[in-house]
Scaffold this motif. Sequence first.
Motif, PDB file in Angstrom:
ATOM      1  N   ALA B  10       0.833  -1.207   0.000  1.00  0.00           N
ATOM      2  CA  ALA B  10       0.000   0.000   0.000  1.00  0.00           C
ATOM      3  C   ALA B  10       0.864   1.253   0.000  1.00  0.00           C
ATOM      4  CB  ALA B  10      -0.928  -0.009   1.210  1.00  0.00           C
ATOM      5  N   ALA B  13       2.158   1.707  -3.422  1.00  0.00           N
ATOM      6  CA  ALA B  13       1.105   2.165  -4.337  1.00  0.00           C
ATOM      7  C   ALA B  13       0.828   3.653  -4.144  1.00  0.00           C
ATOM      8  CB  ALA B  13      -0.161   1.347  -4.113  1.00  0.00           C
ATOM      9  N   LEU B  14       0.914   4.132  -2.903  1.00  0.00           N
ATOM     10  CA  LEU B  14       0.633   5.548  -2.627  1.00  0.00           C
ATOM     11  C   LEU B  14       1.681   6.473  -3.229  1.00  0.00           C
ATOM     12  CD1 LEU B  14      -0.687   5.582   1.047  1.00  0.00           C
ATOM     13  CD2 LEU B  14      -1.789   6.721  -0.869  1.00  0.00           C
ATOM     14  N   CYS B  16       2.675   6.597  -6.039  1.00  0.00           N
ATOM     15  CA  CYS B  16       2.358   7.008  -7.419  1.00  0.00           C
ATOM     16  C   CYS B  16       1.778   8.422  -7.425  1.00  0.00           C
ATOM     17  CB  CYS B  16       1.400   6.023  -8.085  1.00  0.00           C
ATOM     18  SG  CYS B  16      -0.313   6.197  -7.572  1.00  0.00           S
ATOM     19  N   LEU B  17       1.350   8.909  -6.254  1.00  0.00           N
ATOM     20  CA  LEU B  17       0.827  10.272  -6.161  1.00  0.00           C
ATOM     21  C   LEU B  17       1.996  11.259  -6.191  1.00  0.00           C
ATOM     22  CD1 LEU B  17      -1.770   9.701  -3.295  1.00  0.00           C
ATOM     23  CD2 LEU B  17      -2.266   9.923  -5.726  1.00  0.00           C
ATOM     24  N   PRO B  18       1.865  12.368  -6.955  1.00  0.00           N
ATOM     25  CA  PRO B  18       2.978  13.312  -7.016  1.00  0.00           C
ATOM     26  C   PRO B  18       3.235  13.936  -5.650  1.00  0.00           C
ATOM     27  CG  PRO B  18       1.007  14.250  -8.010  1.00  0.00           C
ATOM     28  CD  PRO B  18       0.704  12.813  -7.718  1.00  0.00           C
ATOM     29  N   GLY B  19       4.506  14.059  -5.282  1.00  0.00           N
ATOM     30  CA  GLY B  19       4.877  14.682  -4.010  1.00  0.00           C
ATOM     31  C   GLY B  19       4.781  13.753  -2.822  1.00  0.00           C
ATOM     32  N   VAL B  20       4.471  12.486  -3.057  1.00  0.00           N
ATOM     33  CA  VAL B  20       4.359  11.529  -1.948  1.00  0.00           C
ATOM     34  C   VAL B  20       5.511  10.532  -2.028  1.00  0.00           C
ATOM     35  CG1 VAL B  20       2.934   9.759  -0.850  1.00  0.00           C
ATOM     36  CG2 VAL B  20       1.855  11.774  -1.861  1.00  0.00           C
ATOM     37  N   LYS B  23       8.120   7.929   3.004  1.00  0.00           N
ATOM     38  CA  LYS B  23       7.911   8.389   4.379  1.00  0.00           C
ATOM     39  C   LYS B  23       6.495   8.944   4.567  1.00  0.00           C
ATOM     40  CE  LYS B  23      10.245   9.201   8.282  1.00  0.00           C
ATOM     41  NZ  LYS B  23      11.450   8.685   8.905  1.00  0.00           N
ATOM     42  N   GLN B  26       3.857   6.220   4.262  1.00  0.00           N
ATOM     43  CA  GLN B  26       3.684   5.431   5.481  1.00  0.00           C
ATOM     44  C   GLN B  26       2.814   6.176   6.500  1.00  0.00           C
ATOM     45  OE1 GLN B  26       7.110   3.265   7.345  1.00  0.00           O
ATOM     46  NE2 GLN B  26       6.570   4.413   9.163  1.00  0.00           N
ATOM     47  N   MET B  28       0.559   8.341   5.776  1.00  0.00           N
ATOM     48  CA  MET B  28      -0.816   8.329   5.268  1.00  0.00           C
ATOM     49  C   MET B  28      -1.527   7.022   5.604  1.00  0.00           C
ATOM     50  SD  MET B  28      -0.299  10.028   1.526  1.00  0.00           S
ATOM     51  CE  MET B  28      -0.168  11.815   1.339  1.00  0.00           C
ATOM     52  N   LEU B  47     -11.599   6.732  -6.453  1.00  0.00           N
ATOM     53  CA  LEU B  47     -10.412   6.783  -7.294  1.00  0.00           C
ATOM     54  C   LEU B  47     -10.551   5.839  -8.483  1.00  0.00           C
ATOM     55  CD1 LEU B  47      -7.695   8.202  -7.261  1.00  0.00           C
ATOM     56  CD2 LEU B  47      -6.730   6.232  -6.101  1.00  0.00           C
TER      57      LEU B  47
END
Lengths: 199, 199
Positions: B10, B13-14, B16-20, B23, B26, B28, B47
């Motif tokens: 997970a 997979a997260l 893939c969001l820009p700026g994430v 660290k 995790q 989130m 989504l």
Amino acid sequence: MKNSKLIETAIEALTCLPGVGPKSAQRMIYSLLKNNRHGGINLSQVLKQAMTEVSNCSVCQTYTENEICEICLNKDRLATGTVCVVENPSDIIAVERTGQFDGRYFVLHGNLSPIDGISPEDLKIDILENQLKSGNISEVILATSSTIHGEATALFISEICKKYKIQSTRIAYGIPIGGELDLVDGSTLIHAFSGRKTY
Amino acid sequence: MKNSKLIETAIEALTCLPGVGPKSAQRMIYSLLKNNRHGGINLSQVLKQAMTEVSNCSVCQTYTENEICEICLNKDRLATGTVCVVENPSDIIAVERTGQFDGRYFVLHGNLSPIDGISPEDLKIDILENQLKSGNISEVILATSSTIHGEATALFISEICKKYKIQSTRIAYGIPIGGELDLVDGSTLIHAFSGRKTY
């Protein structure tokens, strides 16, 4: 006029993530729509799975999709007889990163706070007490934070340890390595002085 | 030892969001697991829907889950005979926020860039040309960015406008309102001087 209804709904849904406001949520959704729809669909699937399948390890209460987490399944770790009590699952990751601790953990998922209605039962301290009662544990390391609530929680657990004649220790608070004395706050400095050791 | 397998998946997979990064991903996932599983499941559903159902408006090419977007459906906006050509759907939101433009839009989803293999067909400039050909458009406002590629794209579209005897205009570049002269970069200042107006 704003985004289409579905995009607005998606932007709003994304703001449930900590640190994500409407502006960055919009940037995220546009970025996925333009460059990475596959990644977005994958995220949606994995996220759903994580939200529904992850629960707590029945021994240490950390997040895991299994009945018992990997650390608790490790018999060598059980054999050390040491339990480190932490506030959050992320604290485990931080301690594990040091590679210096080889015992088990217990995750409280918070701290005692009567004003917020958080009781020892909410922190599953009864489960911890059962483990202490079993007689396999020789030391409890209290690694809760140094806030009032963290200190109160540590004290509360140390009292339980006394009842079962188990040694309880508190991790050291003081100047961080590389920290400069004049940049450190007063209460850290007080801790550093009172916790001094003889050479 | 790290997070459980599903949580690690997970977290990955997260990102893939820009700026994430790992660290914040995790942070989130822990935050959702602890406080907002319902929000996480809702995000996963919305989504997926957005990724699969959102496509491009057949007229202006902006993102919408409908065949034609709300702005293009508005006959008053069509009647103005003005089309504002922008690079990204988010540019529409920015222009709409001013409340000063009442025409239609055309979204290129990028800029001409032969070196990256982005041709006029990729930007659907043929669809724009068909709209110009139809005779309902009297002015094309070119609001692409002031980069080399943005300027080249604006020039390319202005040439097509000439072919159909349609007026094409470029938005003004200069000192931003509230900007201080000595803090503005040289090329903006050059634009500001060359674009000066008589009182």
